[in-house]
Design an enzyme around this catalytic site. Structure first.
Site, PDB file in Angstrom:
ATOM      1  N   THR A   1      34.424  37.155  38.465  1.00  0.00           N
ATOM      2  CA  THR A   1      34.963  37.195  39.828  1.00  0.00           C
ATOM      3  C   THR A   1      33.730  37.092  40.713  1.00  0.00           C
ATOM      4  OG1 THR A   1      36.703  38.750  39.169  1.00  0.00           O
ATOM      5  CG2 THR A   1      36.226  38.669  41.488  1.00  0.00           C
TER       6      THR A   1
ATOM      7  N   ARG B   1      50.454  34.963  35.847  1.00  0.00           N
ATOM      8  CA  ARG B   1      49.753  36.251  35.864  1.00  0.00           C
ATOM      9  C   ARG B   1      49.036  36.398  37.222  1.00  0.00           C
ATOM     10  NH1 ARG B   1      43.989  37.802  36.090  1.00  0.00           N
ATOM     11  NH2 ARG B   1      43.917  39.937  35.335  1.00  0.00           N
TER      12      ARG B   1
ATOM     13  N   SER C   1      46.185  38.150  39.622  1.00  0.00           N
ATOM     14  CA  SER C   1      44.886  38.823  39.566  1.00  0.00           C
ATOM     15  C   SER C   1      44.807  39.971  40.577  1.00  0.00           C
ATOM     16  CB  SER C   1      43.805  37.788  39.888  1.00  0.00           C
ATOM     17  OG  SER C   1      42.598  38.419  40.190  1.00  0.00           O
TER      18      SER C   1
ATOM     19  N   THR D   1      35.299  43.708  40.325  1.00  0.00           N
ATOM     20  CA  THR D   1      35.270  42.688  39.284  1.00  0.00           C
ATOM     21  C   THR D   1      35.602  43.362  37.959  1.00  0.00           C
ATOM     22  OG1 THR D   1      33.906  41.039  38.155  1.00  0.00           O
ATOM     23  CG2 THR D   1      32.756  42.978  38.999  1.00  0.00           C
ATOM     24  N   GLY D   2      36.018  42.568  36.989  1.00  0.00           N
ATOM     25  CA  GLY D   2      36.379  43.144  35.689  1.00  0.00           C
ATOM     26  C   GLY D   2      37.788  42.731  35.310  1.00  0.00           C
ATOM     27  N   ILE D   3      38.359  43.459  34.388  1.00  0.00           N
ATOM     28  CA  ILE D   3      39.719  43.149  33.936  1.00  0.00           C
ATOM     29  C   ILE D   3      40.706  43.544  35.038  1.00  0.00           C
ATOM     30  CG2 ILE D   3      41.465  43.606  32.166  1.00  0.00           C
ATOM     31  CD1 ILE D   3      39.184  42.512  30.651  1.00  0.00           C
ATOM     32  N   GLY D   4      41.410  42.552  35.553  1.00  0.00           N
ATOM     33  CA  GLY D   4      42.289  42.776  36.697  1.00  0.00           C
ATOM     34  C   GLY D   4      43.294  43.894  36.480  1.00  0.00           C
TER      35      GLY D   4
HETATM   36  N1  GLY Z   1      39.211  40.482  38.138  1.00  0.00           N
HETATM   37  C1  GLY Z   1      39.683  39.167  37.964  1.00  0.00           C
HETATM   38  C2  GLY Z   1      40.942  39.086  37.228  1.00  0.00           C
HETATM   39  O1  GLY Z   1      41.192  39.869  36.303  1.00  0.00           O
HETATM   40  O2  GLY Z   1      41.721  38.233  37.512  1.00  0.00           O
END
Ligand code: GLY
Length: 316
Positions: free
Chosen positions: A179, A207, A209, A228-231
């Site tokens: 990101t 999906r 974000s 930033t990271g896993i949405g």
């Molecule tokens: N942080 C970006 C996403 O997971 O889409």
């Protein structure tokens, strides 16, 4: 132009990752980030507003194929690129954004346009209509490397959780969390935050974000944060809004980061965040191993590329 009242502050990120491999690689990313920091900070010194500076910084990061936003965005499971971006003006306390938009060079420009619109968050079809209305030229953000990465994953039946965060394979190992984000305090004391992404990579069509949600990008008059990271992890923590509201309710920026990153850690999240407050403090935090962030305090530039600590703060 009005005389500067306070010293502007700036922090940007180009994603998070699981490891840094090779100093040569880290140097390449550092150069990319510092170039953006220098250019955006020069604008701020000339009196640019926080919102203008955030948009410009996001444009530069979106245009760098190294980062997963704009050009260089990762491909979704069906081989298409769908990008999301958000802009929040802390003074107006106004959020705008686009979700799963395609064929545009700079998704942040759509978010900027929507700041003054009655309808401030548009998804795929609506954002395509807006692009047509604004007569933005059609643009293909796909790069050779992202296509190659997708084809390899397709052969492996998409077993990987996420795509790589930066273009150099040797820099960050396969599990990436890409990101880009920019948070600014301008010379008039206004705060703005912007975040843009190509998503996780290889995800299901549709999906959504975190980047175009207040969970991933939020600002008030008191503070601004970009994540930033896993949405999904960021959404579950409601991280950006949580940190900003903690500051708005009286916690220091460091205290808000400490508490929120600790909670994310306990909950085994995989994420990072950058932020600043109205007093001019700058902070970052992560549960991932690496956070690709760089900042300008007004006196010096610095970065978090090789910082093992979970968090850091630079007091005003
Ligand atoms: N942080 C970006 C996403 O997971 O889409």
């Amino acid at each position: 132009m009005t005389a500067n009242r306070i010293q502007p502050k700036l922090i940007i990120h180009g994603g998070a990752g699981s490891s840094l491999k090779g100093k040569g690689g880290a140097e390449v990313v550092r150069r990319s980030l510092y170039k953006v920091v220098e250019e955006v900070y020069a604008l701020l010194k000339e009196g640019a507003t926080a919102q203008m500076a955030v948009v410009h910084g996001c444009q530069l990061l979106e245009d760098d194929p190294r980062f997963n936003a704009g050009t260089g965005s990762v491909l979704q499971s069906d081989g298409q690129i769908r990008m999301s971006a958000a802009l929040m003006d802390g003074t107006a306390q106004r959020f705008s954004g686009v979700i799963n938009t395609s064929r545009v060079k700079n998704p942040i420009e759509l978010a900027q346009f929507l700041q003054t619109s009655d309808d401030r968050i548009l998804s795929d079809f609506g954002s395509a209509e807006l692009l047509r209305e604004l007569q933005f030229p059609l643009y293909d953000p796909m790069t050779e490397l992202r296509l190659k990465e997708w084809m390899l994953e397709r052969e492996g039946n998409f077993n990987k959780a996420m795509a790589g965060v930066v273009a150099e394979q040797e820099l960050v190992s396969e599990a990436g969390r890409g990101t880009i984000g920019v948070v600014v305090l301008d010379s008039q004391g206004n705060i703005a935050a912007g975040t843009s992404t190509g998503g996780k990579g290889f995800e299901r069509i549709g999906r959504v974000s975190d980047s175009a949600m207040p969970a991933g990008n939020y600002a008030t008059v008191n503070a601004g944060v970009s994540c930033t990271g896993i949405g999904e992890d960021i959404i579950d923590e409601c991280l950006a809004a949580k940190i900003v509201i903690r500051v708005t309710d009286g916690l220091s920026l460091l205290g808000a980061f400490e508490r929120s990153i600790k909670e994310a850690h306990i909950n085994k999240r995989d994420l990072g965040a950058i932020g600043l407050d109205a007093e001019g403090a700058i902070a970052w935090g992560k549960t991932s191993e690496v956070l690709l962030a760089a900042y300008h305090t007004g006196e010096k530039m610095g970065d978090t590329l090789e910082m093992p600590e979970e968090m850091g703060v630079l007091s005003a």
